[in-house]
Design a protein around this motif. Structure first.
Motif, PDB file in Angstrom:
ATOM      1  N   GLU A  64       0.844  -1.198   0.000  1.00 33.78           N
ATOM      2  CA  GLU A  64       0.000   0.000   0.000  1.00 33.78           C
ATOM      3  C   GLU A  64       0.878   1.247   0.000  1.00 33.78           C
ATOM      4  N   GLY A  65       0.534   2.185  -0.822  1.00 33.98           N
ATOM      5  CA  GLY A  65       1.336   3.398  -0.919  1.00 33.98           C
ATOM      6  C   GLY A  65       0.749   4.565  -0.144  1.00 33.98           C
ATOM      7  N   THR A  66       1.543   5.578   0.000  1.00 35.87           N
ATOM      8  CA  THR A  66       1.075   6.820   0.615  1.00 35.87           C
ATOM      9  C   THR A  66       1.103   7.959  -0.394  1.00 35.87           C
ATOM     10  N   GLN A  67       1.627   7.701  -1.579  1.00 32.57           N
ATOM     11  CA  GLN A  67       1.680   8.730  -2.613  1.00 32.57           C
ATOM     12  C   GLN A  67       0.337   8.805  -3.333  1.00 32.57           C
ATOM     13  N   VAL A  68      -0.063  10.023  -3.669  1.00 30.48           N
ATOM     14  CA  VAL A  68      -1.340  10.241  -4.344  1.00 30.48           C
ATOM     15  C   VAL A  68      -1.083  10.659  -5.783  1.00 30.48           C
ATOM     16  N   PHE A  69      -1.825  10.061  -6.698  1.00 26.40           N
ATOM     17  CA  PHE A  69      -1.779  10.432  -8.113  1.00 26.40           C
ATOM     18  C   PHE A  69      -3.099  11.114  -8.433  1.00 26.40           C
ATOM     19  N   ARG A  70      -3.041  12.260  -9.120  1.00 25.57           N
ATOM     20  CA  ARG A  70      -4.245  13.042  -9.411  1.00 25.57           C
ATOM     21  C   ARG A  70      -4.578  12.963 -10.896  1.00 25.57           C
ATOM     22  N   PHE A  71      -5.780  12.522 -11.195  1.00 20.47           N
ATOM     23  CA  PHE A  71      -6.277  12.500 -12.571  1.00 20.47           C
ATOM     24  C   PHE A  71      -7.029  13.793 -12.834  1.00 20.47           C
ATOM     25  N   ARG A  72      -6.743  14.425 -13.981  1.00 24.10           N
ATOM     26  CA  ARG A  72      -7.413  15.669 -14.362  1.00 24.10           C
ATOM     27  C   ARG A  72      -7.860  15.589 -15.806  1.00 24.10           C
ATOM     28  N   ASN A  73      -8.852  16.393 -16.123  1.00 22.37           N
ATOM     29  CA  ASN A  73      -9.248  16.525 -17.516  1.00 22.37           C
ATOM     30  C   ASN A  73      -8.152  17.276 -18.269  1.00 22.37           C
ATOM     31  N   PRO A  74      -7.941  16.961 -19.544  1.00 21.14           N
ATOM     32  CA  PRO A  74      -6.920  17.679 -20.321  1.00 21.14           C
ATOM     33  C   PRO A  74      -7.323  19.135 -20.534  1.00 21.14           C
ATOM     34  N   LEU A  75      -6.322  19.984 -20.733  1.00 24.39           N
ATOM     35  CA  LEU A  75      -6.573  21.388 -21.031  1.00 24.39           C
ATOM     36  C   LEU A  75      -7.068  21.531 -22.461  1.00 24.39           C
ATOM     37  N   LEU A  76      -8.005  22.434 -22.666  1.00 23.79           N
ATOM     38  CA  LEU A  76      -8.546  22.694 -23.994  1.00 23.79           C
ATOM     39  C   LEU A  76      -8.674  24.202 -24.161  1.00 23.79           C
ATOM     40  N   LEU A  77      -7.991  24.762 -25.156  1.00 23.61           N
ATOM     41  CA  LEU A  77      -8.096  26.194 -25.436  1.00 23.61           C
ATOM     42  C   LEU A  77      -9.189  26.431 -26.469  1.00 23.61           C
ATOM     43  N   LYS A  78     -10.021  27.446 -26.198  1.00 26.25           N
ATOM     44  CA  LYS A  78     -11.099  27.794 -27.121  1.00 26.25           C
ATOM     45  C   LYS A  78     -10.863  29.130 -27.808  1.00 26.25           C
ATOM     46  N   SER A  79     -10.294  30.099 -27.061  1.00 26.27           N
ATOM     47  CA  SER A  79     -10.039  31.403 -27.683  1.00 26.27           C
ATOM     48  C   SER A  79      -8.949  32.149 -26.926  1.00 26.27           C
ATOM     49  N   VAL A  80      -8.327  33.090 -27.635  1.00 25.82           N
ATOM     50  CA  VAL A  80      -7.325  33.982 -27.061  1.00 25.82           C
ATOM     51  C   VAL A  80      -7.683  35.393 -27.527  1.00 25.82           C
ATOM     52  N   VAL A  81      -7.838  36.321 -26.571  1.00 28.64           N
ATOM     53  CA  VAL A  81      -8.224  37.692 -26.903  1.00 28.64           C
ATOM     54  C   VAL A  81      -7.320  38.642 -26.134  1.00 28.64           C
ATOM     55  N   PRO A  82      -6.700  39.621 -26.776  1.00 26.02           N
ATOM     56  CA  PRO A  82      -6.644  39.829 -28.228  1.00 26.02           C
ATOM     57  C   PRO A  82      -5.674  38.839 -28.876  1.00 26.02           C
ATOM     58  N   ARG A  83      -5.716  38.763 -30.194  1.00 25.34           N
ATOM     59  CA  ARG A  83      -4.867  37.831 -30.933  1.00 25.34           C
ATOM     60  C   ARG A  83      -3.591  38.495 -31.447  1.00 25.34           C
ATOM     61  N   THR A  84      -3.453  39.800 -31.244  1.00 27.56           N
ATOM     62  CA  THR A  84      -2.235  40.512 -31.645  1.00 27.56           C
ATOM     63  C   THR A  84      -1.799  41.432 -30.507  1.00 27.56           C
ATOM     64  N   SER A  85      -0.508  41.794 -30.527  1.00 26.66           N
ATOM     65  CA  SER A  85       0.039  42.679 -29.501  1.00 26.66           C
ATOM     66  C   SER A  85       1.250  43.409 -30.060  1.00 26.66           C
ATOM     67  N   SER A  86       1.660  44.453 -29.383  1.00 28.00           N
ATOM     68  CA  SER A  86       2.856  45.198 -29.750  1.00 28.00           C
ATOM     69  C   SER A  86       4.098  44.355 -29.476  1.00 28.00           C
ATOM     70  N   ILE A  87       5.171  44.564 -30.261  1.00 23.07           N
ATOM     71  CA  ILE A  87       6.418  43.842 -29.975  1.00 23.07           C
ATOM     72  C   ILE A  87       7.035  44.312 -28.660  1.00 23.07           C
ATOM     73  N   ASP A  88       6.553  45.435 -28.125  1.00 28.29           N
ATOM     74  CA  ASP A  88       7.029  45.909 -26.830  1.00 28.29           C
ATOM     75  C   ASP A  88       6.448  45.089 -25.674  1.00 28.29           C
ATOM     76  N   GLY A  89       5.407  44.288 -25.953  1.00 29.33           N
ATOM     77  CA  GLY A  89       4.780  43.477 -24.907  1.00 29.33           C
ATOM     78  C   GLY A  89       4.054  44.358 -23.911  1.00 29.33           C
ATOM     79  N   GLY A  90       3.824  43.822 -22.732  1.00 30.57           N
ATOM     80  CA  GLY A  90       3.214  44.599 -21.669  1.00 30.57           C
ATOM     81  C   GLY A  90       1.714  44.492 -21.574  1.00 30.57           C
ATOM     82  N   GLY A  91       1.050  44.118 -22.639  1.00 30.86           N
ATOM     83  CA  GLY A  91      -0.397  43.913 -22.579  1.00 30.86           C
ATOM     84  C   GLY A  91      -0.690  42.542 -21.986  1.00 30.86           C
TER      85      GLY A  91
END
Length: 110
Positions: A20-47
Motif C-alpha cells: 500500500e502506498g502513501t503517494q497520491v496520483f491526481r487524474f485531471r481533464n486535459p486542457l482545452l483552449l477555445k479562444s485567445v483575446v486579443p490575438r495581436t500585440s505590440s512587440i514591446d509586450g506589456g499587454g
C-alpha cells in the motif's frame, strides 16, 4: 485508468504482495483552449491576453508559452486565464500554448 478526475493512492504489487502506498496520483481533464483575446500585440509586450478554455482547475499552476517564452498565468476562473504578453525583438507570429506545470499537461498550440 479511472474515467473521472480525482485522487487515487498509488500501490505496488511485487512478488505477489500488495504494498500500500502513501503517494497520491491526481487524474485531471486535459486542457482545452477555445479562444485567445486579443490575438495581436505590440512587440514591446506589456499587454495581457485572456485565454478561454476548459480544464483550468483551482489548484493548477499555469504558464502561457508564447513560442519559446513562458510567462506565469493568472487563473481568473474555471474557464479563463490571463497572461502578460512578453516583448519580442522582431515582428513575428508565435503560437500560444498553456501548460499546467503541476500536472505537466500541455494544451494544443493556438
Amino acid at each position: 485508468a479511472p474515467d473521472l478526475t480525482g485522487d487515487v493512492t498509488v500501490s505496488v504489487v511485487a512478488n505477489g504482495t500488495l504494498h500500500e502506498g502513501t503517494q497520491v496520483f491526481r487524474f485531471r481533464n486535459p486542457l482545452l483552449l477555445k479562444s485567445v483575446v486579443p490575438r495581436t500585440s505590440s512587440i514591446d509586450g506589456g499587454g495581457a491576453v485572456t485565454v478561454t478554455g476548459e480544464g483550468f482547475h483551482l489548484h493548477g499552476s499555469y504558464e502561457c508559452r508564447f513560442g519559446d517564452t513562458s510567462v506565469k498565468a493568472r487563473r481568473l476562473n474555471a474557464t479563463q486565464l490571463s497572461c502578460d504578453v512578453p516583448s519580442y525583438h522582431i515582428v513575428e507570429t508565435v503560437y500560444l500554448s498553456v501548460v499546467d506545470a503541476e500536472a505537466r499537461d500541455h494544451s494544443s498550440a493556438s
